[in-house]
Design a protein around this motif. Structure first.
Motif, PDB file in Angstrom:
ATOM      1  N   UNK A 180       0.983  -1.116  -0.047  1.00 50.76           N
ATOM      2  CA  UNK A 180      -0.284   0.092   0.099  1.00 50.76           C
ATOM      3  C   UNK A 180       0.176   1.742  -0.088  1.00 50.76           C
ATOM      4  N   UNK A 181       2.149   1.463   0.404  1.00 44.53           N
ATOM      5  CA  UNK A 181       2.744   2.825   0.413  1.00 44.53           C
ATOM      6  C   UNK A 181       3.652   2.934  -0.907  1.00 44.53           C
ATOM      7  N   UNK A 182       4.165   1.408  -1.759  1.00 43.99           N
ATOM      8  CA  UNK A 182       5.435   2.301  -2.487  1.00 43.99           C
ATOM      9  C   UNK A 182       6.515   1.663  -2.118  1.00 43.99           C
ATOM     10  N   UNK A 183       7.090   2.244  -1.243  1.00 50.42           N
ATOM     11  CA  UNK A 183       8.583   2.128  -0.874  1.00 50.42           C
ATOM     12  C   UNK A 183       9.273   1.023  -1.276  1.00 50.42           C
ATOM     13  N   UNK A 184       9.387  -0.163  -1.485  1.00 47.64           N
ATOM     14  CA  UNK A 184      10.050  -0.771  -2.134  1.00 47.64           C
ATOM     15  C   UNK A 184       9.621  -1.696  -3.905  1.00 47.64           C
ATOM     16  N   UNK A 185       9.292   0.270  -4.120  1.00 47.43           N
ATOM     17  CA  UNK A 185       8.994   0.298  -5.696  1.00 47.43           C
ATOM     18  C   UNK A 185      10.299  -0.301  -6.259  1.00 47.43           C
ATOM     19  N   UNK A 186      10.699  -1.173  -7.249  1.00 49.58           N
ATOM     20  CA  UNK A 186      11.542  -2.086  -8.041  1.00 49.58           C
ATOM     21  C   UNK A 186      10.879  -1.858  -9.475  1.00 49.58           C
ATOM     22  N   UNK A 187      12.279  -1.897 -10.183  1.00 49.33           N
ATOM     23  CA  UNK A 187      12.172  -1.704 -11.793  1.00 49.33           C
ATOM     24  C   UNK A 187      11.582  -3.089 -12.513  1.00 49.33           C
ATOM     25  N   UNK A 188      11.337  -3.466 -13.525  1.00 50.25           N
ATOM     26  CA  UNK A 188      11.559  -5.350 -13.885  1.00 50.25           C
ATOM     27  C   UNK A 188      12.023  -4.884 -14.885  1.00 50.25           C
ATOM     28  N   UNK A 189      12.999  -5.603 -15.395  1.00 52.04           N
ATOM     29  CA  UNK A 189      13.778  -5.951 -16.272  1.00 52.04           C
ATOM     30  C   UNK A 189      13.320  -6.715 -17.511  1.00 52.04           C
ATOM     31  N   UNK A 190      12.809  -8.187 -17.093  1.00 55.13           N
ATOM     32  CA  UNK A 190      12.339  -8.843 -17.297  1.00 55.13           C
ATOM     33  C   UNK A 190      11.407  -9.983 -16.784  1.00 55.13           C
ATOM     34  N   UNK A 191      10.345 -10.653 -17.832  1.00 56.69           N
ATOM     35  CA  UNK A 191       9.273 -11.144 -17.263  1.00 56.69           C
ATOM     36  C   UNK A 191       8.509 -10.534 -16.748  1.00 56.69           C
ATOM     37  N   UNK A 192       7.599 -11.506 -16.647  1.00 54.26           N
ATOM     38  CA  UNK A 192       5.767 -11.441 -16.370  1.00 54.26           C
ATOM     39  C   UNK A 192       5.325 -11.219 -14.567  1.00 54.26           C
ATOM     40  N   UNK A 193       4.462 -10.008 -13.979  1.00 49.07           N
ATOM     41  CA  UNK A 193       4.661  -9.836 -12.717  1.00 49.07           C
ATOM     42  C   UNK A 193       3.273 -10.120 -12.619  1.00 49.07           C
ATOM     43  N   UNK A 194       2.668 -10.561 -11.343  1.00 49.21           N
ATOM     44  CA  UNK A 194       2.118 -10.845 -10.646  1.00 49.21           C
ATOM     45  C   UNK A 194       1.845  -9.828  -9.676  1.00 49.21           C
ATOM     46  N   UNK A 195       0.646  -8.827 -10.416  1.00 43.12           N
ATOM     47  CA  UNK A 195       1.087  -7.331  -9.227  1.00 43.12           C
ATOM     48  C   UNK A 195      -0.393  -7.410  -8.014  1.00 43.12           C
ATOM     49  N   UNK A 196       0.311  -8.004  -6.429  1.00 46.87           N
ATOM     50  CA  UNK A 196      -0.617  -7.839  -5.516  1.00 46.87           C
ATOM     51  C   UNK A 196      -0.777  -7.015  -5.202  1.00 46.87           C
ATOM     52  N   UNK A 197      -0.354  -5.609  -5.384  1.00 49.41           N
ATOM     53  CA  UNK A 197      -0.127  -4.655  -4.722  1.00 49.41           C
ATOM     54  C   UNK A 197      -1.805  -3.485  -4.545  1.00 49.41           C
ATOM     55  N   UNK A 198      -1.751  -2.704  -4.399  1.00 49.08           N
ATOM     56  CA  UNK A 198      -3.020  -1.638  -4.127  1.00 49.08           C
ATOM     57  C   UNK A 198      -3.188  -0.614  -4.829  1.00 49.08           C
ATOM     58  N   UNK A 199      -1.719  -0.611  -5.265  1.00 52.66           N
ATOM     59  CA  UNK A 199      -0.620   0.905  -5.855  1.00 52.66           C
ATOM     60  C   UNK A 199      -1.043   1.505  -7.449  1.00 52.66           C
ATOM     61  N   UNK A 200      -1.098   0.306  -8.176  1.00 52.02           N
ATOM     62  CA  UNK A 200      -0.605   0.604  -9.368  1.00 52.02           C
ATOM     63  C   UNK A 200      -1.823   0.144 -10.271  1.00 52.02           C
ATOM     64  N   UNK A 201      -2.427   0.767 -10.772  1.00 47.14           N
ATOM     65  CA  UNK A 201      -3.549   1.012 -12.002  1.00 47.14           C
ATOM     66  C   UNK A 201      -3.602  -0.592 -13.282  1.00 47.14           C
ATOM     67  N   UNK A 202      -4.261  -0.619 -13.484  1.00 44.57           N
ATOM     68  CA  UNK A 202      -4.050  -1.770 -14.276  1.00 44.57           C
ATOM     69  C   UNK A 202      -3.743  -1.268 -16.260  1.00 44.57           C
TER      70      UNK A 202
END
Length: 192
Positions: free
Chosen positions: A145-167
């Motif tokens: 919920x806070x966004x502090x641990x955000x990290x760039x993804x260089x390769x791969x598909x993410x299963x987004x489990x956060x409550x921050x990013x829009x679709x």
């Protein structure tokens, strides 16, 4: 947030709801400093906030910021469905309810900066595994919920489990919150 908007010269309005005036914090201060830009919606006096009236027609170049209980957030999301991306910004105090993850097995993460490859088991977060490997990562809420641990993804598909990013932001697969999000593929490469 209002003071920052005011300092930036933004045109703003506040719609503030609560169960009753007694339960609504900062009322006197808001009324004194903001005057007619503050619209109060005490539920015991006026009912629920009329989101159709406030948000029913998308307004170009307008941003909507919302925080509050989950039923309000869901209603605002529905009311802003026709608004252009990224008009709506939500602040949650607890994570969204999500379904089961698409993968329930282990996956690998390659850390591009440090050169490590680590295995993330089903019962641990990427953040836990990375920290155990001796890599310090800023984090705070550990619930997405806070966004502090955000990290760039260089390769791969993410299963987004956060409550921050829009679709739309999730679909780009270029960032993730490693405290809760997982891999939707066998291997992720992260800028870490």
């Amino acid at each position: 947030m209002l003071f920052a908007a005011e300092s930036a010269g933004a045109d703003w309005e506040l719609h503030y709801g609560g169960r009753s005036r007694r339960s609504m914090a900062f009322l006197e201060h808001l009324e004194e400093t903001a005057g007619n830009r503050v619209n109060l919606h005490p539920q015991d006096e006026v009912g629920l906030i009329d989101l159709e009236k406030i948000l029913g027609t998308p307004r170009p170049e307008t941003l909507v910021y919302c925080c509050g209980p989950e039923p309000l957030l869901k209603a605002v999301e529905q009311s802003c469905a026709a608004w252009p991306e990224p008009s709506l910004h939500m602040e949650r105090f607890s994570p969204k309810e999500l379904g089961a993850p698409p993968r329930t097995d282990s996956f690998e993460i390659e850390l591009a900066t440090s050169g490590l490859t680590l295995t993330v088991p089903p019962d641990r977060s990427i953040l836990d595994v990375v920290e155990e490997a001796g890599i310090a990562v800023l984090s705070s809420c550990q619930e997405g919920t806070c966004g502090t641990c955000e990290r760039p993804v260089l390769e791969g598909d993410v299963d987004h489990r956060d409550s921050l990013l829009t679709p739309a932001e999730q679909a780009t697969n270029d960032t993730m919150f490693i405290c809760v999000s997982r891999a939707a593929c066998p291997r992720l490469v992260l800028q870490l």
